[in-house]
Motif scaffolding. Structure first.
Motif, PDB file in Angstrom:
ATOM      1  N   ASP A   1       0.805  -8.602   9.290  1.00 60.88           N
ATOM      2  CA  ASP A   1       1.229  -9.431   8.163  1.00 60.88           C
ATOM      3  C   ASP A   1       0.316  -9.344   6.946  1.00 60.88           C
ATOM      4  O   ASP A   1       0.765  -9.617   5.829  1.00 60.88           O
ATOM      5  CB  ASP A   1       1.317 -10.901   8.603  1.00 60.88           C
ATOM      6  N   ASP A   2      -0.945  -9.015   7.129  1.00 59.90           N
ATOM      7  CA  ASP A   2      -1.914  -9.177   6.049  1.00 59.90           C
ATOM      8  C   ASP A   2      -2.489  -7.870   5.515  1.00 59.90           C
ATOM      9  O   ASP A   2      -3.469  -7.878   4.766  1.00 59.90           O
ATOM     10  CB  ASP A   2      -3.069 -10.071   6.534  1.00 59.90           C
ATOM     11  N   TRP A   3      -1.883  -6.724   5.854  1.00 65.52           N
ATOM     12  CA  TRP A   3      -2.456  -5.439   5.467  1.00 65.52           C
ATOM     13  C   TRP A   3      -2.610  -5.293   3.951  1.00 65.52           C
ATOM     14  O   TRP A   3      -3.500  -4.602   3.443  1.00 65.52           O
ATOM     15  CB  TRP A   3      -1.590  -4.293   6.004  1.00 65.52           C
ATOM     16  N   HIS A   4      -1.698  -5.955   3.218  1.00 63.78           N
ATOM     17  CA  HIS A   4      -1.655  -5.769   1.772  1.00 63.78           C
ATOM     18  C   HIS A   4      -2.655  -6.620   1.003  1.00 63.78           C
ATOM     19  O   HIS A   4      -2.944  -6.323  -0.170  1.00 63.78           O
ATOM     20  CB  HIS A   4      -0.247  -6.100   1.260  1.00 63.78           C
ATOM     21  N   LYS A   5      -3.189  -7.642   1.615  1.00 60.30           N
ATOM     22  CA  LYS A   5      -4.006  -8.613   0.862  1.00 60.30           C
ATOM     23  C   LYS A   5      -5.253  -8.002   0.228  1.00 60.30           C
ATOM     24  O   LYS A   5      -5.584  -8.331  -0.923  1.00 60.30           O
ATOM     25  CB  LYS A   5      -4.346  -9.797   1.763  1.00 60.30           C
ATOM     26  N   PRO A   6      -5.967  -7.109   0.887  1.00 58.23           N
ATOM     27  CA  PRO A   6      -7.145  -6.510   0.222  1.00 58.23           C
ATOM     28  C   PRO A   6      -6.785  -5.568  -0.922  1.00 58.23           C
ATOM     29  O   PRO A   6      -7.676  -5.150  -1.679  1.00 58.23           O
ATOM     30  CB  PRO A   6      -7.830  -5.735   1.362  1.00 58.23           C
ATOM     31  N   LEU A   7      -5.504  -5.238  -1.045  1.00 58.79           N
ATOM     32  CA  LEU A   7      -5.075  -4.261  -2.038  1.00 58.79           C
ATOM     33  C   LEU A   7      -4.367  -4.905  -3.223  1.00 58.79           C
ATOM     34  O   LEU A   7      -3.765  -4.209  -4.048  1.00 58.79           O
ATOM     35  CB  LEU A   7      -4.127  -3.247  -1.379  1.00 58.79           C
ATOM     36  N   ARG A   8      -4.458  -6.201  -3.364  1.00 61.01           N
ATOM     37  CA  ARG A   8      -3.734  -6.921  -4.405  1.00 61.01           C
ATOM     38  C   ARG A   8      -4.067  -6.360  -5.789  1.00 61.01           C
ATOM     39  O   ARG A   8      -5.211  -6.168  -6.157  1.00 61.01           O
ATOM     40  CB  ARG A   8      -4.076  -8.406  -4.329  1.00 61.01           C
ATOM     41  N   LYS A   9      -3.014  -6.038  -6.549  1.00 61.11           N
ATOM     42  CA  LYS A   9      -3.114  -5.585  -7.939  1.00 61.11           C
ATOM     43  C   LYS A   9      -3.960  -4.322  -8.089  1.00 61.11           C
ATOM     44  O   LYS A   9      -4.711  -4.170  -9.050  1.00 61.11           O
ATOM     45  CB  LYS A   9      -3.637  -6.707  -8.841  1.00 61.11           C
ATOM     46  N   LYS A  10      -3.778  -3.374  -7.191  1.00 59.74           N
ATOM     47  CA  LYS A  10      -4.596  -2.156  -7.197  1.00 59.74           C
ATOM     48  C   LYS A  10      -3.898  -0.943  -7.820  1.00 59.74           C
ATOM     49  O   LYS A  10      -4.517  -0.167  -8.550  1.00 59.74           O
ATOM     50  CB  LYS A  10      -5.007  -1.805  -5.766  1.00 59.74           C
ATOM     51  N   PHE A  11      -2.593  -0.752  -7.564  1.00 60.71           N
ATOM     52  CA  PHE A  11      -1.957   0.535  -7.835  1.00 60.71           C
ATOM     53  C   PHE A  11      -1.157   0.543  -9.138  1.00 60.71           C
ATOM     54  O   PHE A  11      -0.471  -0.413  -9.473  1.00 60.71           O
ATOM     55  CB  PHE A  11      -1.038   0.927  -6.675  1.00 60.71           C
TER      56      PHE A  11
ATOM     57  N   ALA B   1      14.404   3.304   5.354  1.00 61.32           N
ATOM     58  CA  ALA B   1      14.676   2.161   6.226  1.00 61.32           C
ATOM     59  C   ALA B   1      14.690   0.867   5.414  1.00 61.32           C
ATOM     60  O   ALA B   1      14.096   0.772   4.337  1.00 61.32           O
ATOM     61  CB  ALA B   1      13.621   2.084   7.324  1.00 61.32           C
ATOM     62  N   ASP B   2      15.379  -0.128   5.944  1.00 61.30           N
ATOM     63  CA  ASP B   2      15.361  -1.453   5.328  1.00 61.30           C
ATOM     64  C   ASP B   2      13.987  -2.075   5.549  1.00 61.30           C
ATOM     65  O   ASP B   2      13.475  -2.092   6.673  1.00 61.30           O
ATOM     66  CB  ASP B   2      16.428  -2.347   5.965  1.00 61.30           C
ATOM     67  N   LEU B   3      13.380  -2.596   4.501  1.00 62.01           N
ATOM     68  CA  LEU B   3      12.071  -3.239   4.639  1.00 62.01           C
ATOM     69  C   LEU B   3      11.872  -4.263   3.537  1.00 62.01           C
ATOM     70  O   LEU B   3      12.604  -4.291   2.549  1.00 62.01           O
ATOM     71  CB  LEU B   3      10.937  -2.197   4.644  1.00 62.01           C
ATOM     72  N   ASP B   4      10.862  -5.088   3.719  1.00 60.36           N
ATOM     73  CA  ASP B   4      10.513  -6.126   2.752  1.00 60.36           C
ATOM     74  C   ASP B   4       9.586  -5.502   1.707  1.00 60.36           C
ATOM     75  O   ASP B   4       8.464  -5.098   2.019  1.00 60.36           O
ATOM     76  CB  ASP B   4       9.815  -7.279   3.470  1.00 60.36           C
ATOM     77  N   LEU B   5      10.056  -5.407   0.468  1.00 58.77           N
ATOM     78  CA  LEU B   5       9.246  -4.791  -0.581  1.00 58.77           C
ATOM     79  C   LEU B   5       8.140  -5.699  -1.104  1.00 58.77           C
ATOM     80  O   LEU B   5       7.215  -5.216  -1.765  1.00 58.77           O
ATOM     81  CB  LEU B   5      10.139  -4.385  -1.758  1.00 58.77           C
ATOM     82  N   ASP B   6       8.213  -6.991  -0.837  1.00 62.29           N
ATOM     83  CA  ASP B   6       7.302  -7.932  -1.482  1.00 62.29           C
ATOM     84  C   ASP B   6       5.822  -7.609  -1.237  1.00 62.29           C
ATOM     85  O   ASP B   6       5.026  -7.632  -2.183  1.00 62.29           O
ATOM     86  CB  ASP B   6       7.613  -9.366  -1.053  1.00 62.29           C
ATOM     87  N   PRO B   7       5.401  -7.300   0.000  1.00 60.79           N
ATOM     88  CA  PRO B   7       3.986  -6.973   0.191  1.00 60.79           C
ATOM     89  C   PRO B   7       3.557  -5.760  -0.624  1.00 60.79           C
ATOM     90  O   PRO B   7       2.429  -5.724  -1.137  1.00 60.79           O
ATOM     91  CB  PRO B   7       3.886  -6.701   1.695  1.00 60.79           C
ATOM     92  N   TYR B   8       4.425  -4.780  -0.749  1.00 64.55           N
ATOM     93  CA  TYR B   8       4.092  -3.578  -1.519  1.00 64.55           C
ATOM     94  C   TYR B   8       4.005  -3.908  -3.006  1.00 64.55           C
ATOM     95  O   TYR B   8       3.080  -3.465  -3.706  1.00 64.55           O
ATOM     96  CB  TYR B   8       5.139  -2.488  -1.276  1.00 64.55           C
ATOM     97  N   LEU B   9       4.962  -4.694  -3.502  1.00 67.46           N
ATOM     98  CA  LEU B   9       4.942  -5.066  -4.909  1.00 67.46           C
ATOM     99  C   LEU B   9       3.684  -5.843  -5.279  1.00 67.46           C
ATOM    100  O   LEU B   9       3.173  -5.703  -6.389  1.00 67.46           O
ATOM    101  CB  LEU B   9       6.182  -5.897  -5.241  1.00 67.46           C
ATOM    102  N   SER B  10       3.154  -6.613  -4.342  1.00 65.01           N
ATOM    103  CA  SER B  10       1.949  -7.392  -4.626  1.00 65.01           C
ATOM    104  C   SER B  10       0.732  -6.515  -4.848  1.00 65.01           C
ATOM    105  O   SER B  10      -0.269  -6.956  -5.420  1.00 65.01           O
ATOM    106  CB  SER B  10       1.670  -8.379  -3.481  1.00 65.01           C
ATOM    107  N   THR B  11       0.800  -5.255  -4.420  1.00 63.93           N
ATOM    108  CA  THR B  11      -0.343  -4.344  -4.618  1.00 63.93           C
ATOM    109  C   THR B  11      -0.273  -3.600  -5.948  1.00 63.93           C
ATOM    110  O   THR B  11      -1.180  -2.818  -6.261  1.00 63.93           O
ATOM    111  CB  THR B  11      -0.437  -3.319  -3.464  1.00 63.93           C
ATOM    112  N   LEU B  12       0.790  -3.825  -6.736  1.00 68.11           N
ATOM    113  CA  LEU B  12       0.882  -3.196  -8.051  1.00 68.11           C
ATOM    114  C   LEU B  12      -0.026  -3.893  -9.055  1.00 68.11           C
ATOM    115  O   LEU B  12      -0.085  -5.123  -9.128  1.00 68.11           O
ATOM    116  CB  LEU B  12       2.314  -3.247  -8.575  1.00 68.11           C
ATOM    117  N   ALA B  13      -0.706  -3.112  -9.873  1.00 71.71           N
ATOM    118  CA  ALA B  13      -1.504  -3.639 -10.968  1.00 71.71           C
ATOM    119  C   ALA B  13      -0.591  -4.130 -12.086  1.00 71.71           C
ATOM    120  O   ALA B  13       0.638  -3.951 -12.040  1.00 71.71           O
ATOM    121  CB  ALA B  13      -2.437  -2.553 -11.496  1.00 71.71           C
TER     122      ALA B  13
END
Length: 326
Positions: free
Chosen positions: A229-239, A248-260
């Protein structure tokens, strides 16, 4: 007319079987070539299974085609007999709309003419693809293959390669860019190679921890396992840019949170249903979601020239044609 041998699906979900048909005689601006390698794109499987809507049978799939020129029409200027040639996802377009004039034939306003599973521009002749031994193409819709590249590894560049190269160039990836690639499959591994070759800091997102060594060998600086669940948290606003190659169907929200701030997630894979988007995540940083599909003819040649200069090809497994159903 030239008698041609291929493998065709005669009905939806049917096995591919040997199939004979005729290619047209060379017109003034046509090129004829023997096919040396044809990549197997996952879209071939979708089309044969009729998973993307009604399909046209008999169907000879294949739109990652590399071969050797055997004949040219009287007005052909860009190829000669013996040249290495490539053909990708489309074989024609209207040639006159705003997008075609700009070299964006993949977005032809009248619709591009696919390499297979459709009719040629005359609306009468079925377009048969690259799972065959011979092909005819109008010279404006073919590309030259650099002589230093292994042809088998070039074939998937005509679809998988350009599908990643186009957004990487459009979003101006360079040495200061931080790029993440979702998935390390046929599409994803090309995104890693291209972004790394342009000097970007590349991270791969994957569910499969065993792919880390491959990702780093291809140029990735970082590898993130996205289980939990938490893989994305250290990468917040990085990319700055995320390339989503996953179908595949997936939840984009964790990935979007890593966008700068002003970062973009580009959808390249085709999921089975629409994504649900969290508006709050989009607002927090003026983030964007975009889509991208292959490239036009100028960009396709540009990509191959870039691959020739950087010695980049796809990682492939070569099979014999009669193994195609397996």
């Amino acid at each position: 007319m030239t008698k041609t041998r291929g493998y065709a699906a005669l009905a939806a979900r049917a096995d591919l079987t040997p199939f004979e048909f005729e290619r047209r005689a060379l017109r003034d601006t046509d090129i004829g070539f023997t096919i040396d390698f044809a990549g197997i794109c996952h879209s071939d499987i979708h089309q044969v299974r009729e998973e993307w809507g009604p399909a046209l049978f008999p169907m000879v799939p294949g739109h990652e085609i590399v071969g050797t020129v055997t004949g040219v029409g009287s007005k052909v200027t860009s190829f000669k007999v013996g040249d290495s040639i490539g053909v990708g996802v489309f074989i024609d377009s209207c040639r006159k709309c705003a997008n075609c004039v700009k070299g964006l034939q993949q977005y032809c306003l009248e619709g591009m003419t696919g390499t297979y599973n459709g009719y040629e521009r005359n609306s009468q002749t079925i377009a048969f693809g690259g799972y065959s031994n011979y092909f005819v193409i109008e010279e404006s819709y073919a590309v030259k293959v650099p002589s230093n590249l292994e042809p088998a590894g070039v074939a998937p560049l005509l679809c998988a390669g350009i599908t990643l190269y186009s957004p990487i160039k459009h979003w101006k990836v360079g040495p200061t860019s931080k790029v993440a690639v979702m998935g390390l499959g046929g599409l994803g591994h090309m995104g890693v190679k291209f972004a790394a070759a342009l000097g970007a800091e590349v991270t791969v997102f994957s569910h499969s921890a065993h792919k880390e060594a491959d990702a780093k060998a291809m140029g990735a600086a970082h590898f993130v396992v996205t289980n939990g669940d938490d893989w994305h948290k250290p990468l917040r606003k990085k990319f700055d840019l995320i390339l989503n190659t996953v179908s595949a169907d997936l939840d984009l929200d964790p990935y979007l949170s890593t966008l700068a701030t002003d970062g973009t997630l580009v959808i390249i894979g085709l999921p089975g249903k629409p994504y649900a988007i969290n508006a709050g995540t989009m607002l927090d940083g003026r983030r964007s979601i975009a889509g991208s599909m292959i490239g036009g003819m100028p960009e396709l040649q540009e990509m191959l020239d870039f691959c020739g200069a950087k010695n980049i090809v796809s990682d492939v497994e070569v099979i014999k044609a009669d193994y195609i159903n397996q």
